[in-house]
Design a protein around this motif. Structure first.
Motif, PDB file in Angstrom:
ATOM      1  N   ARG A   1       0.814  -1.221   0.000  1.00 33.44           N
ATOM      2  CA  ARG A   1       0.000   0.000   0.000  1.00 33.44           C
ATOM      3  C   ARG A   1       0.845   1.267   0.000  1.00 33.44           C
ATOM      4  O   ARG A   1       0.300   2.370  -0.035  1.00 33.44           O
ATOM      5  CB  ARG A   1      -0.930  -0.005   1.224  1.00 33.44           C
TER       6      ARG A   1
ATOM      7  N   SER B   1      -9.467  -5.098  -4.498  1.00 33.50           N
ATOM      8  CA  SER B   1      -9.250  -4.255  -3.319  1.00 33.50           C
ATOM      9  C   SER B   1      -9.035  -5.145  -2.101  1.00 33.50           C
ATOM     10  O   SER B   1      -8.985  -6.367  -2.208  1.00 33.50           O
ATOM     11  CB  SER B   1     -10.471  -3.353  -3.096  1.00 33.50           C
ATOM     12  N   THR B   2      -8.958  -4.524  -0.935  1.00 26.52           N
ATOM     13  CA  THR B   2      -8.783  -5.286   0.306  1.00 26.52           C
ATOM     14  C   THR B   2     -10.024  -6.109   0.647  1.00 26.52           C
ATOM     15  O   THR B   2      -9.984  -6.913   1.581  1.00 26.52           O
ATOM     16  CB  THR B   2      -8.448  -4.343   1.479  1.00 26.52           C
ATOM     17  N   TYR B   3     -11.102  -5.932  -0.087  1.00 26.31           N
ATOM     18  CA  TYR B   3     -12.254  -6.811   0.123  1.00 26.31           C
ATOM     19  C   TYR B   3     -11.878  -8.260  -0.193  1.00 26.31           C
ATOM     20  O   TYR B   3     -12.418  -9.179   0.406  1.00 26.31           O
ATOM     21  CB  TYR B   3     -13.433  -6.380  -0.761  1.00 26.31           C
TER      22      TYR B   3
ATOM     23  N   ASN C   1      -4.864  -2.329  -1.514  1.00 24.68           N
ATOM     24  CA  ASN C   1      -5.448  -1.018  -1.230  1.00 24.68           C
ATOM     25  C   ASN C   1      -6.958  -1.131  -1.061  1.00 24.68           C
ATOM     26  O   ASN C   1      -7.601  -2.004  -1.634  1.00 24.68           O
ATOM     27  CB  ASN C   1      -5.137  -0.023  -2.349  1.00 24.68           C
ATOM     28  N   THR C   2      -7.506  -0.203  -0.279  1.00 26.00           N
ATOM     29  CA  THR C   2      -8.948  -0.206  -0.049  1.00 26.00           C
ATOM     30  C   THR C   2      -9.684   0.193  -1.329  1.00 26.00           C
ATOM     31  O   THR C   2      -9.102   0.752  -2.264  1.00 26.00           O
ATOM     32  CB  THR C   2      -9.329   0.784   1.056  1.00 26.00           C
TER      33      THR C   2
ATOM     34  N   GLU D   1     -11.810   2.581  -1.641  1.00 27.65           N
ATOM     35  CA  GLU D   1     -11.740   4.035  -1.796  1.00 27.65           C
ATOM     36  C   GLU D   1     -10.387   4.463  -2.359  1.00 27.65           C
ATOM     37  O   GLU D   1     -10.317   5.320  -3.248  1.00 27.65           O
ATOM     38  CB  GLU D   1     -11.993   4.729  -0.449  1.00 27.65           C
ATOM     39  N   GLN D   2      -9.309   3.879  -1.853  1.00 23.99           N
ATOM     40  CA  GLN D   2      -7.976   4.237  -2.357  1.00 23.99           C
ATOM     41  C   GLN D   2      -7.833   3.894  -3.845  1.00 23.99           C
ATOM     42  O   GLN D   2      -7.278   4.674  -4.619  1.00 23.99           O
ATOM     43  CB  GLN D   2      -6.905   3.498  -1.550  1.00 23.99           C
TER      44      GLN D   2
ATOM     45  N   ASP E   1     -13.496  -7.824  -7.341  1.00 25.90           N
ATOM     46  CA  ASP E   1     -12.841  -8.678  -6.355  1.00 25.90           C
ATOM     47  C   ASP E   1     -13.202 -10.142  -6.614  1.00 25.90           C
ATOM     48  O   ASP E   1     -14.135 -10.456  -7.353  1.00 25.90           O
ATOM     49  CB  ASP E   1     -13.245  -8.251  -4.945  1.00 25.90           C
TER      50      ASP E   1
ATOM     51  N   GLN F   1     -19.913  -4.426   0.047  1.00 20.25           N
ATOM     52  CA  GLN F   1     -19.090  -3.689  -0.910  1.00 20.25           C
ATOM     53  C   GLN F   1     -19.941  -2.816  -1.822  1.00 20.25           C
ATOM     54  O   GLN F   1     -19.592  -1.664  -2.105  1.00 20.25           O
ATOM     55  CB  GLN F   1     -18.253  -4.647  -1.759  1.00 20.25           C
TER      56      GLN F   1
ATOM     57  N   GLU G   1     -20.906   0.346  -0.195  1.00 21.47           N
ATOM     58  CA  GLU G   1     -19.792   1.302  -0.159  1.00 21.47           C
ATOM     59  C   GLU G   1     -19.591   1.941  -1.531  1.00 21.47           C
ATOM     60  O   GLU G   1     -19.279   3.133  -1.634  1.00 21.47           O
ATOM     61  CB  GLU G   1     -18.505   0.626   0.304  1.00 21.47           C
TER      62      GLU G   1
END
Length: 569
Positions: free
Chosen positions: A39, A335-337, A342-343, A345-346, A363, A382, A385
């Protein structure tokens, strides 16, 4: 050290600790450190311990080791484990699909300490007799070792890019000339580089060779070299190098000749004349002049393969090739899901900051348990979000996607009530990679025929120089995509580059759109898009036939219309 090498050092540390059966909690600490370092986008070289500790997941101990890495190229704890581990066993840790525990069993129970002995043990049926292995695992290991042997001394195009350009610059400075050009496989943008070729203009080849031999990064093979050709290797990588020394007058002709496949040079372009013969008759001052003299449209080096480009150039019908700037969005990202660094959002914010209009979040699905695939409840989480972020980031758009595993029978992961919630579905194979061509092809076709499949991900599952892809009937798979309106990705990860560029022209002929997807597992993965563009260009891909060259509005409309056509909406 660059960030990639720093992460690689900590991955090695975790593997060595597991190899030596050390404390599981400490191993997990290093594995978590690798995830945290994924990250970190800013260069870690030169950072202080305090600066490094400011990053989430990077504690005081890890920060200190990074500083030590930057100062010495390693750190003491890693050195201690390397000292008690045979170099050949460390090399064995790189065998794809075989983790430290299996390597430990081979090392400790059979006393095998290098890949040569390991291959011999496979031949002698010793591996199959080890607990937890068996004949099938032994065969897989043997094939991996043979593939690795064939791959030695070769580099991915992406790996060769910086060393090749650096060598060109060193040669220009050492020889005090601008007339040094990289040619061959590298200039033609082949995905794997077996031989790095260059052409150098000189009026004193003897003196030029003497100066080349002063370059410490190179090792000459005197037996293979001659008065007008230096041959040897790049010392660090073992990559073979060939430099042709020609006069200033012959420089352009030699560059052209070495920047095209034999078929491009030897096939007649006007019924009888070949480019090879033309180069013998005329001395040219530019490559454009060669094609102009032949009455042909200019052909970029990546197309010079003798695969129909001469006929198109004769009729002025070569496509306008895809450019990096044509791409409007990035589809197929993690993503981190699931297993990303990285998340969500990132990933989205970084994508927007890079100037893209949209992001496709894909994902892993629930069957990919090894990659923290999303159970149904986390899919809902997810998507909520994504709705929230779309309000905040508008007009930038995050599309709700999933990389759905193609199961053994060709069905998709999840029931229809979940599949219908996605804007698009990338269907990919990640398991059971040893099917016959017939079964693997039918598996893909069944998935392609599923109304929820929007896009086919990395069709063969290959990892270049690491693992061969499973065999498929490309023509049948592409035909099925054409019949069902399914997009095919060119996975831009330089280890994949799958769909292979050699099948791009057939896909285009059948009207199948392609999408340049990075399969990014971190924000740094977006940079791989350029490798996908290179492979698309090599296959003759234009912006018109590239799905993610469409605008945000066009992509959104396409997803909605497709779902209507398939009876999903």
């Amino acid at each position: 050290m660059d960030n990639k090498n720093i992460r690689r050092a900590f991955k090695l540390m975790a593997s060595l600790m597991e190899l030596h059966d050390e404390n599981a909690f400490k191993i997990r600490g290093y594995q978590n450190a690798v995830a945290a370092l994924e990250r970190v986008d800013a260069p870690m070289a030169g950072m202080t311990e305090k600066e490094l500790e400011s990053y989430e997941g990077v504690g005081k101990s890890i920060a200190a080791k990074i500083v030590e890495l930057n100062q010495t190229g390693s750190f003491s704890d890693l050195n201690k484990l390397l000292e008690v581990t045979p170099a050949g066993v460390v090399e064995m840790l790189n065998i794809k699909g075989f983790g430290p525990k299996k390597i430990r069993a081979i090392w400790k129970e059979l006393g095998i300490e290098n890949t040569a002995d390991l291959l011999q043990a496979c031949e002698n049926d010793q591996i199959a007799k080890l607990k937890g292995f068996g004949a099938k695992t032994q065969e897989t290991l043997k094939n991996a070792l043979l593939y690795s042997q064939e791959s030695k001394g070769k580099l991915l195009w992406a790996e060769a890019e910086i060393p090749a350009e650096d060598l060109k610059k060193i040669l220009q400075e050492t020889l005090q000339t601008d007339n040094v050009e990289i040619t061959g496989e590298f200039r033609r943008k082949l995905e794997i580089i077996n031989l790095l070729q260059l052409v150098i203009a000189t009026e004193n080849p003897v003196r030029t060779q003497e100066k080349i031999n002063e370059i410490s990064a190179l090792q000459q093979d005197e037996k293979l070299s001659g008065p007008f050709a230096w041959r040897g290797t790049v010392a660090e990588t073992g990559l073979k190098v060939e430099m042709k020394l020609v006069s200033e007058a012959d420089f352009v002709n030699e560059v052209f000749k070495n920047s095209a496949a034999d078929m491009h040079l030897s096939l007649p372009y006007n019924g009888s004349e070949t480019l090879y013969n033309l180069l013998k008759k005329v001395t040219f001052k530019s490559e454009a002049e060669v094609y102009e003299k032949a009455g042909l449209q200019f052909i970029y080096p990546e197309l010079r393969e003798g695969l129909g480009e001469l006929e198109l150039a004769a009729e002025n019908k070569l496509p306008k090739l895809l450019e990096d700037t044509d791409l409007k969005g990035i589809l197929h990202n993690h993503s981190t899901y699931s297993d990303g660094a990285n998340t969500l959002e990132q990933m989205a914010v970084f994508c927007k900051e890079q100037g893209y209009q949209y992001l496709g979040m894909c994902d892993h699905s629930k069957s990919a348990f090894y990659a923290n695939g999303l159970q149904e409840g986390r899919v809902v989480q997810q998507q909520k979000e994504i709705d929230k972020l779309n309000e905040q980031l508008s007009p930038f758009k995050i599309f709700k996607g999933i990389e759905s595993d193609i199961l053994n029978d060709g069905s998709l992961d999840y029931e229809e009530d979940i599949l219908k919630t996605f804007d698009f579905v990338v269907a990919s194979v990640h398991s059971t990679l040893n099917m016959t061509c017939e079964k693997a092809t039918q598996r893909l076709i069944t998935a392609i025929q599923n109304p929820y499949t929007t896009m086919l991900g990395h069709p063969t599952g290959r990892l270049l120089l690491r693992r061969e892809g499973y065999p498929i009937d490309h023509q049948a798979v592409i035909d099925a995509c054409a019949e069902n309106g399914v997009i095919i990705e060119i996975n831009a990860n330089p280890w994949r580059l799958d769909l292979d560029w050699r099948w791009v022209s057939y896909a285009l002929e059948k009207g199948v759109m392609l999408s340049i997807n990075p399969d990014a597992h971190s924000t740094t993965g977006y940079a791989d898009m350029r490798y996908g563009v290179l492979m698309g260009r090599k296959g003759g891909l234009s912006a018109e036939m590239t799905f993610n060259a469409k605008s945000r509005e066009e992509v959104e409309a396409y997803f909605v219309e497709r779902k209507k056509e398939k009876g999903i909406l």
